[in-house]
Design a protein around this motif. Structure first.
Motif, PDB file in Angstrom:
ATOM      1  N   MET A  36       0.837  -1.196   0.000  1.00 27.55           N
ATOM      2  CA  MET A  36       0.000   0.000   0.000  1.00 27.55           C
ATOM      3  C   MET A  36       0.871   1.246   0.000  1.00 27.55           C
ATOM      4  SD  MET A  36      -1.077   0.155   4.059  1.00 27.55           S
ATOM      5  CE  MET A  36      -1.662   1.832   3.946  1.00 27.55           C
ATOM      6  N   ASN A  37       0.255   2.363  -0.380  1.00 29.67           N
ATOM      7  CA  ASN A  37       0.856   3.674  -0.195  1.00 29.67           C
ATOM      8  C   ASN A  37       0.410   4.212   1.159  1.00 29.67           C
ATOM      9  OD1 ASN A  37       2.199   4.113  -2.793  1.00 29.67           O
ATOM     10  ND2 ASN A  37       0.138   4.161  -3.661  1.00 29.67           N
ATOM     11  N   VAL A  38       1.322   4.808   1.888  1.00 29.49           N
ATOM     12  CA  VAL A  38       1.010   5.362   3.203  1.00 29.49           C
ATOM     13  C   VAL A  38       0.776   6.863   3.068  1.00 29.49           C
ATOM     14  CG1 VAL A  38       1.817   5.699   5.559  1.00 29.49           C
ATOM     15  CG2 VAL A  38       2.389   3.587   4.341  1.00 29.49           C
ATOM     16  N   PRO A  39      -0.417   7.364   3.477  1.00 32.47           N
ATOM     17  CA  PRO A  39      -0.731   8.783   3.303  1.00 32.47           C
ATOM     18  C   PRO A  39      -0.434   9.628   4.545  1.00 32.47           C
ATOM     19  CG  PRO A  39      -2.729   7.606   3.900  1.00 32.47           C
ATOM     20  CD  PRO A  39      -1.597   6.596   3.935  1.00 32.47           C
ATOM     21  N   THR A  40       0.127  10.791   4.330  1.00 32.49           N
ATOM     22  CA  THR A  40       0.305  11.785   5.391  1.00 32.49           C
ATOM     23  C   THR A  40      -0.019  13.147   4.787  1.00 32.49           C
ATOM     24  OG1 THR A  40       2.202  10.465   6.122  1.00 32.49           O
ATOM     25  CG2 THR A  40       1.823  12.542   7.250  1.00 32.49           C
ATOM     26  N   ASP A 123      -9.506  12.997  -1.211  1.00 31.34           N
ATOM     27  CA  ASP A 123      -9.465  13.816  -2.415  1.00 31.34           C
ATOM     28  C   ASP A 123      -8.221  14.701  -2.449  1.00 31.34           C
ATOM     29  OD1 ASP A 123     -11.827  12.782  -3.443  1.00 31.34           O
ATOM     30  OD2 ASP A 123     -13.071  14.306  -2.475  1.00 31.34           O
ATOM     31  N   LEU A 124      -7.565  14.822  -1.303  1.00 37.11           N
ATOM     32  CA  LEU A 124      -6.330  15.605  -1.237  1.00 37.11           C
ATOM     33  C   LEU A 124      -5.100  14.756  -1.558  1.00 37.11           C
ATOM     34  CD1 LEU A 124      -7.057  17.572   2.080  1.00 37.11           C
ATOM     35  CD2 LEU A 124      -7.356  18.399  -0.268  1.00 37.11           C
ATOM     36  N   LEU A 125      -5.301  13.450  -1.773  1.00 35.09           N
ATOM     37  CA  LEU A 125      -4.186  12.542  -2.038  1.00 35.09           C
ATOM     38  C   LEU A 125      -3.880  12.476  -3.533  1.00 35.09           C
ATOM     39  CD1 LEU A 125      -5.089   9.543   0.331  1.00 35.09           C
ATOM     40  CD2 LEU A 125      -3.667  11.549   0.825  1.00 35.09           C
ATOM     41  N   PRO A 126      -2.611  12.298  -3.896  1.00 29.95           N
ATOM     42  CA  PRO A 126      -2.226  12.297  -5.320  1.00 29.95           C
ATOM     43  C   PRO A 126      -2.483  10.986  -6.051  1.00 29.95           C
ATOM     44  CG  PRO A 126      -0.298  11.995  -3.940  1.00 29.95           C
ATOM     45  CD  PRO A 126      -1.443  12.250  -3.001  1.00 29.95           C
ATOM     46  N   CYS A 127      -2.778   9.894  -5.309  1.00 34.68           N
ATOM     47  CA  CYS A 127      -2.943   8.597  -5.965  1.00 34.68           C
ATOM     48  C   CYS A 127      -3.745   7.670  -5.058  1.00 34.68           C
ATOM     49  CB  CYS A 127      -1.579   7.970  -6.266  1.00 34.68           C
ATOM     50  SG  CYS A 127      -0.562   7.694  -4.780  1.00 34.68           S
ATOM     51  N   PRO A 128      -4.341   6.608  -5.620  1.00 31.95           N
ATOM     52  CA  PRO A 128      -5.024   5.616  -4.785  1.00 31.95           C
ATOM     53  C   PRO A 128      -4.022   4.897  -3.881  1.00 31.95           C
ATOM     54  CG  PRO A 128      -5.701   5.422  -7.090  1.00 31.95           C
ATOM     55  CD  PRO A 128      -4.510   6.335  -7.064  1.00 31.95           C
ATOM     56  N   LEU A 129      -4.448   4.539  -2.689  1.00 33.27           N
ATOM     57  CA  LEU A 129      -3.538   3.911  -1.731  1.00 33.27           C
ATOM     58  C   LEU A 129      -3.157   2.493  -2.133  1.00 33.27           C
ATOM     59  CD1 LEU A 129      -5.042   5.195   1.643  1.00 33.27           C
ATOM     60  CD2 LEU A 129      -3.246   6.190   0.210  1.00 33.27           C
ATOM     61  N   LYS A 219      -9.445   3.893  -6.613  1.00 33.94           N
ATOM     62  CA  LYS A 219      -9.561   4.957  -5.617  1.00 33.94           C
ATOM     63  C   LYS A 219     -10.428   4.494  -4.461  1.00 33.94           C
ATOM     64  CE  LYS A 219     -10.768   9.845  -5.105  1.00 33.94           C
ATOM     65  NZ  LYS A 219      -9.510  10.198  -4.460  1.00 33.94           N
ATOM     66  N   GLU A 220     -10.060   4.885  -3.251  1.00 34.42           N
ATOM     67  CA  GLU A 220     -10.762   4.446  -2.050  1.00 34.42           C
ATOM     68  C   GLU A 220     -12.256   4.753  -2.168  1.00 34.42           C
ATOM     69  OE1 GLU A 220      -6.911   4.618  -1.976  1.00 34.42           O
ATOM     70  OE2 GLU A 220      -7.915   6.543  -1.860  1.00 34.42           O
ATOM     71  N   ASN A 221     -13.062   3.756  -1.870  1.00 41.82           N
ATOM     72  CA  ASN A 221     -14.505   3.900  -2.017  1.00 41.82           C
ATOM     73  C   ASN A 221     -15.176   3.093  -0.918  1.00 41.82           C
ATOM     74  OD1 ASN A 221     -17.265   3.359  -2.912  1.00 41.82           O
ATOM     75  ND2 ASN A 221     -16.640   4.301  -4.854  1.00 41.82           N
ATOM     76  N   ILE A 222     -15.940   3.766  -0.068  1.00 37.53           N
ATOM     77  CA  ILE A 222     -16.593   3.092   1.054  1.00 37.53           C
ATOM     78  C   ILE A 222     -17.508   1.978   0.557  1.00 37.53           C
ATOM     79  CG2 ILE A 222     -18.151   3.368   3.018  1.00 37.53           C
ATOM     80  CD1 ILE A 222     -15.451   4.628   3.468  1.00 37.53           C
ATOM     81  N   TRP A 398      -2.102  21.342  11.259  1.00 40.67           N
ATOM     82  CA  TRP A 398      -2.595  19.995  11.545  1.00 40.67           C
ATOM     83  C   TRP A 398      -1.867  19.022  10.640  1.00 40.67           C
ATOM     84  CZ3 TRP A 398      -7.606  17.311   9.564  1.00 40.67           C
ATOM     85  CH2 TRP A 398      -7.926  16.207  10.385  1.00 40.67           C
ATOM     86  N   VAL A 399      -1.702  17.790  11.114  1.00 44.21           N
ATOM     87  CA  VAL A 399      -1.185  16.696  10.303  1.00 44.21           C
ATOM     88  C   VAL A 399      -2.173  15.555  10.428  1.00 44.21           C
ATOM     89  CG1 VAL A 399       0.698  15.079   9.896  1.00 44.21           C
ATOM     90  CG2 VAL A 399       1.211  17.393  10.704  1.00 44.21           C
ATOM     91  N   SER A 400      -2.653  15.054   9.297  1.00 40.17           N
ATOM     92  CA  SER A 400      -3.695  14.028   9.351  1.00 40.17           C
ATOM     93  C   SER A 400      -3.316  12.781   8.570  1.00 40.17           C
ATOM     94  CB  SER A 400      -5.026  14.579   8.806  1.00 40.17           C
ATOM     95  OG  SER A 400      -5.079  14.463   7.396  1.00 40.17           O
ATOM     96  N   ASN A 401      -4.074  11.759   8.816  1.00 31.07           N
ATOM     97  CA  ASN A 401      -4.069  10.534   8.032  1.00 31.07           C
ATOM     98  C   ASN A 401      -5.187  10.664   7.002  1.00 31.07           C
ATOM     99  OD1 ASN A 401      -4.284   7.154   8.062  1.00 31.07           O
ATOM    100  ND2 ASN A 401      -2.314   8.036   8.549  1.00 31.07           N
ATOM    101  N   ALA A 402      -5.688   9.589   6.472  1.00 30.71           N
ATOM    102  CA  ALA A 402      -6.812   9.602   5.540  1.00 30.71           C
ATOM    103  C   ALA A 402      -7.580   8.300   5.728  1.00 30.71           C
ATOM    104  CB  ALA A 402      -6.317   9.754   4.101  1.00 30.71           C
ATOM    105  N   ASN A 403      -8.566   8.070   4.888  1.00 29.85           N
ATOM    106  CA  ASN A 403      -9.302   6.806   4.942  1.00 29.85           C
ATOM    107  C   ASN A 403      -8.443   5.696   4.323  1.00 29.85           C
ATOM    108  OD1 ASN A 403     -11.733   5.267   2.882  1.00 29.85           O
ATOM    109  ND2 ASN A 403     -11.436   4.787   5.027  1.00 29.85           N
ATOM    110  N   ILE A 404      -7.945   4.793   5.167  1.00 32.44           N
ATOM    111  CA  ILE A 404      -7.159   3.657   4.686  1.00 32.44           C
ATOM    112  C   ILE A 404      -8.049   2.420   4.782  1.00 32.44           C
ATOM    113  CG2 ILE A 404      -5.073   2.279   4.992  1.00 32.44           C
ATOM    114  CD1 ILE A 404      -3.784   4.638   6.373  1.00 32.44           C
ATOM    115  N   PRO A 405      -8.514   1.886   3.671  1.00 34.98           N
ATOM    116  CA  PRO A 405      -9.454   0.767   3.725  1.00 34.98           C
ATOM    117  C   PRO A 405      -8.785  -0.568   4.054  1.00 34.98           C
ATOM    118  CG  PRO A 405      -9.051   1.369   1.452  1.00 34.98           C
ATOM    119  CD  PRO A 405      -8.311   2.366   2.294  1.00 34.98           C
TER     120      PRO A 405
END
Length: 448
Positions: A36-40, A123-129, A219-222, A398-405
């Motif tokens: 996976m790609n790790v988002p920050t 939506d702020l991420l450059p690529c799907p995880l 792309k991440e999709n619930i 702020w520093v956040s994570n994102a939705n990691i499925p």
């Protein structure tokens, strides 16, 4: 929140990678790491409303120039992974750089963060995880998003195939310093001049399967993944209260660590949700990443790649659930054992003893056991200098994570003051509904 992509381009190193460095072999630990790609995501408030219009053009230019310089020192990030050879082709293909604009004000986003629908942050991420391990996938991708107020977000996605958080934050720190120097700031540059890229010699790869993330390349999709993310805030006073309750010996003055205590309360709730269902197995297991860099002999401080051990805790609980002191003690003991192993892991490897590879194989075997409920992958980003990433706009708001499925993944991040902790919990939709009803978690929600 609507995010409009303005451009995509590949940023290449400012100087060509020498032929002797154009192949980077991944290590045993790299092989085992989740695919996976790790988002920050780093958020920066506007500091001067009068100059907002000129900031984006100036910032993009300097961010690109400085990233190009930094990639020369971290050349694997500009390459492409070859899954057939378990190596990175470091032919300077480039890191992806995305420019975007957002139709909301940053302060509006920050004011909602404790009740935020985390999936909007993707939506702020450059690529799907899940877009990893194909030759066309960048190993480092960044997206710079300009908010309508003049604030910015810089999202960094790094492939877990070649990097852990220590490696990633080192790149971000070096990039921030290089950007400030591009802008003419006088900075105290304490980034190491050289990194070691020989982890595969220390821990040779053995064609191990990666820890399954369950994340698709889309792309991440619930609706597709059925995994939701929520951020739970633990105040400093709440953490102290949990640490007191988590003591095995109530008369002892020694408290469990803040990280183990927060992991304990979250893990207990996840396990209790499943133990309450008699159809689920009573055994459980959790895995926690333990950074080995400065704990090895000698220390591996400037070592590129994934350098961590997986602390593994397994037990059985009754129908009433798991006791907090016992569970925290179990977690703490597994981490202590992993830390003790750090001091000998290099010497064992030199002697040819397959201790680490054997442990990882046994771990993968245990995780595949249907009689054991895998309650979580725990990772702590606490004490990492995330809030030191100053690109010239000041330190992040702020520093956040994102939705990691990836179900049952828990990541802890220090709040900006360093006293509290933000816990990013990723669970199946059905589990999250029960998780937030658990008395321990409900109490955390009510405190906020």
């Amino acid at each position: 929140m609507k995010v409009e992509i303005l451009s995509r381009e590949l940023i290449k190193p400012c100087s060509a990678t020498p032929p002797s460095f154009r192949k980077y072999n991944i290590s045993l630990i790299d092989e085992f790491s989740p695919n996976m790609n790790v988002p920050t995501i780093f958020y920066y408030s506007a500091t001067d409303q009068d100059t907002t219009l000129s900031v984006p053009i100036m910032s993009y230019k300097h961010l690109k120039n400085s990233l190009s310089k930094v990639l020369s020192s971290f050349h694997p990030f500009a390459g492409r992974y070859n899954k057939e050879t378990h190596s990175v082709d470091c032919s300077d293909q480039g890191a992806e750089f995305v420019e975007a604009k957002v139709d909301v004000q940053l302060d509006d986003l920050l004011s909602q963060r404790k009740n935020l629908k985390v999936e909007v942050l993707n939506d702020l991420l450059p690529c799907p995880l899940g877009a990893v391990d194909e030759y066309t996938d960048p190993l480092l991708a960044v997206q710079v998003s300009a908010f309508s107020c003049g604030g910015f977000a810089i999202a960094v996605c790094s492939s877990h195939r070649i990097a852990d958080m220590t490696t990633t934050i080192s790149v971000v720190k070096a990039w921030a310093i290089a950007t400030k120097m591009e802008l003419g700031y006088v900075v105290d540059n304490d980034v190491p001049n050289s990194w070691n890229f020989d982890s595969a010699l220390l821990f040779p790869g053995q064609n191990l399967p990666s820890l399954p993330s369950g994340i698709s390349r889309d792309k991440e999709n619930i609706e597709v993944h059925k995994v939701v993310t929520k951020m739970f805030y633990f105040s400093e006073s709440k953490i102290l209260s949990i640490r007191e309750r988590a003591k095995v010996d109530k008369l002892s003055k020694i408290l469990p660590t803040r990280v183990q205590s927060v992991f304990g309360i979250i893990g207990k709730a996840i396990i209790d949700v499943h133990v309450a269902n008699p159809e689920n197995p009573k055994g459980y297991a959790v895995v926690q990443a333990v950074n080995m860099r400065e704990r090895t002999v000698p220390p591996l401080k400037n070592q590129f790649g994934n350098l961590y051990l997986a602390a593994y805790a397994q037990s059985v609980v009754g129908s009433e659930g798991v006791e907090l002191p016992y569970f925290v003690d179990c977690l703490s003991s597994s981490v202590k054992s992993a830390i003790d192993n750090c001091s000998v892991v290099l010497s064992l490897q030199k002697e040819g003893k397959p201790s680490l590879s054997q442990e990882l194989r046994e771990l993968l075997k245990s995780l595949a056991n249907p009689e054991i409920y895998f309650a979580g992958t725990f990772s702590s980003w606490c004490k990492f200098p995330l809030y030191e990433a100053d690109f010239g706009w000041g330190k992040p708001a702020w520093v956040s994570n994102a939705n990691i499925p990836m179900k049952n993944l828990v990541i802890l991040v220090d709040e900006k003051s360093g006293g509290g902790i933000e816990a990013w919990v990723n669970l199946k939709e059905s589990d999250m509904k029960e998780f937030i009803k658990h008395n321990e978690i409900k109490d955390i929600i009510d405190c906020n």
